[in-house]
Design an enzyme around this catalytic site. Structure first.
Site, PDB file in Angstrom:
ATOM      1  N   TRP A 102       0.833  -1.214   0.000  1.00 26.77           N
ATOM      2  CA  TRP A 102       0.000   0.000   0.000  1.00 26.77           C
ATOM      3  C   TRP A 102       0.856   1.247   0.000  1.00 26.77           C
ATOM      4  O   TRP A 102       0.549   2.220  -0.687  1.00 26.77           O
ATOM      5  CB  TRP A 102      -0.967  -0.015   1.187  1.00 26.77           C
ATOM      6  N   ASP A 169      -1.391   6.868   6.352  1.00 27.38           N
ATOM      7  CA  ASP A 169      -2.434   5.919   5.948  1.00 27.38           C
ATOM      8  C   ASP A 169      -2.639   4.970   7.125  1.00 27.38           C
ATOM      9  O   ASP A 169      -1.800   4.124   7.405  1.00 27.38           O
ATOM     10  CB  ASP A 169      -1.963   5.162   4.692  1.00 27.38           C
ATOM     11  N   LYS A 193     -11.651  -1.680   7.056  1.00 26.17           N
ATOM     12  CA  LYS A 193     -10.741  -2.498   7.860  1.00 26.17           C
ATOM     13  C   LYS A 193     -11.102  -2.448   9.347  1.00 26.17           C
ATOM     14  O   LYS A 193     -11.004  -3.443  10.023  1.00 26.17           O
ATOM     15  CB  LYS A 193      -9.289  -2.042   7.660  1.00 26.17           C
TER      16      LYS A 193
HETATM   17  C1  PLP Z   1      -6.708  -1.934   2.264  1.00 22.65           C
HETATM   18  C2  PLP Z   1      -5.718  -0.853   2.335  1.00 22.65           C
HETATM   19  C3  PLP Z   1      -5.670   0.185   1.384  1.00 22.65           C
HETATM   20  C4  PLP Z   1      -6.581   0.216   0.173  1.00 22.65           C
HETATM   21  O1  PLP Z   1      -7.853   0.523   0.543  1.00 22.65           O
HETATM   22  P1  PLP Z   1      -9.022   0.715  -0.554  1.00 22.65           P
HETATM   23  O2  PLP Z   1     -10.098   1.333   0.281  1.00 22.65           O
HETATM   24  O3  PLP Z   1      -9.354  -0.636  -1.073  1.00 22.65           O
HETATM   25  O4  PLP Z   1      -8.541   1.625  -1.617  1.00 22.65           O
HETATM   26  C5  PLP Z   1      -4.739   1.177   1.548  1.00 22.65           C
HETATM   27  N1  PLP Z   1      -3.883   1.179   2.593  1.00 22.65           N
HETATM   28  C6  PLP Z   1      -3.890   0.206   3.527  1.00 22.65           C
HETATM   29  C7  PLP Z   1      -2.922   0.260   4.655  1.00 22.65           C
HETATM   30  C8  PLP Z   1      -4.808  -0.842   3.429  1.00 22.65           C
HETATM   31  O5  PLP Z   1      -4.824  -1.804   4.352  1.00 22.65           O
END
Ligand code: PLP
Length: 356
Positions: A102, A169, A193
């Site tokens: 990511w 993030d 998540k």
């Molecule tokens: C799952 C995830 C993403 C991507 O998320 P989307 O909502 O599918 O774009 C980005 N960063 C991290 C750390 C993730 O776990």
């Protein structure tokens, strides 16, 4: 029978969130209407959005500190490009820490906007640790990191002290542990998540960092547009916002982030202790960087795989397969996963040892 759900995302949510969401789809607030068929401008939904935004600030202890909360579409992946669009100056540069798939996705998008300095990367060791020794250029427009690496099972335990905006993030560990969130200038997280269903992305931004790039930003990608319309610039993801609100209310009732952090630590200790004790298994992430959310581990001897897979499936466990880039197993233990589910997995691991 309800499964023990270890899915990495979309993933488990509290049972009461499922029940209240189901009720709201049938009849929202005894209004005779479904949450799916009301206007996002209606008084009832504006109240949902306002409470969700306020609760995010309350839980993160960011009230009155200059932050705004947005619920946007497009997933965390959309933030990979919104961040540089809104924060990287024309002819400026940004600094990134490369800790996984990511993080490198975010770096790829930033490169479309300007000079992107990767201060350190653990890619050559398949991202099995968090790089520690690196220098962040003082003249970068911001520093971007990924607090928890969902695929590789590593988690940043500390964050660098910087005098430039700190962007993170936190998709897979937001609301899971106590941090001084005021050290961050922009936090983003896909809801699916640890906060709600897929379809909404949380952005928490200190507004003073916005509007400094000299770029013309398309309205839908401009944080300031969304801030000025209180996250209602266009139709927001109504149902995901509502289910996220229910999850945040559940978390507050439980005692907030400090309370869930203790539970998350207990779950992580239980599973990591078994991985380290049981001679059949080994962890894949460096010990000091182990994630409390996503636990990645392998069978030392793949010959036992079929037996182990049959056993955990029979125990009602779901979603334990590792990501293809790591292999083995990944136990995602987000806030809503109960300690009892972890005990079921640990018992299966012990039983496998006894059978071999
Ligand atoms: C799952 C995830 C993403 C991507 O998320 P989307 O909502 O599918 O774009 C980005 N960063 C991290 C750390 C993730 O776990």
């Amino acid at each position: 029978m309800k499964k023990h759900n270890y899915s990495a995302g979309p993933c488990i949510l509290p049972q009461e969130v499922f029940e209240k969401s189901a009720q709201a789809i049938l009849d929202f607030n005894n209004s005779g209407l479904s949450i799916l068929e009301i206007s996002h401008r209606s008084k009832d939904f504006v109240a949902v959005m306002d409470e969700a935004r306020a609760l995010v600030l309350e839980l993160l202890n960011l009230e009155g500190k200059g932050y705004e909360v947005l619920f946007l579409g497009g997933g965390a992946s959309m933030q990979f490009l919104m961040v540089p669009y809104n924060l990287m100056k024309v002819d400026g540069k940004a600094a990134y820490l490369d800790t996984g798939t990511w993080a490198s996705g975010a770096i790829k998008e930033a490169k479309l906007f300007g000079e992107t300095v990767v201060v350190a990367s653990s890619k050559s060791e398949n991202y099995n640790h968090i790089p520690k020794d690196y220098t962040i250029p003082a003249d970068a427009d911001y520093f971007h990191c990924t607090s928890n690496n969902t695929i590789f099972g590593t988690q940043m335990k500390s964050f660098p002290e910087v005098n430039i905006p700190l962007v993170c993030d936190m998709s897979s560990d937001i609301f899971s542990r106590v941090l001084d969130f005021s050290k961050f200038d922009l936090i983003y997280a896909g809801a699916q998540k640890n906060m709600g269903p897929a379809g909404a992305t949380l952005v928490v931004v200190k507004t003073e960092i916005l509007g400094k790039t000299g770029r013309t930003i398309p309205s839908m990608l401009d944080y300031q547009q969304h801030v000025s319309k209180e996250s209602m610039y266009n139709t927001p993801p109504v149902f995901p916002v509502y289910a996220s609100l229910l999850t945040l209310q559940w978390l507050k009732k439980l005692g907030g982030i400090a309370a869930i952090e203790k539970i998350n630590e207990a779950k992580a200790n239980l599973l990591y202790n078994e991985i380290d004790r049981n001679p059949l298994f080994k962890g894949t992430a460096a010990k000091e960087d182990r994630s409390n959310m996503n636990v990645t581990f392998l069978l030392k001897d793949e010959a036992h795989q079929e037996k182990f897979d049959t056993m955990w499936k029979a125990a009602g466990i779901s979603g334990l397969a590792g990501h293809r880039s790591v292999g083995g197993y990944r136990a995602s233990m987000y806030n809503a996963l109960p300690l009892e589910s972890v005990q079921v997995l640990v018992d299966v691991m012990k039983e496998l040892e006894n059978k071999i």
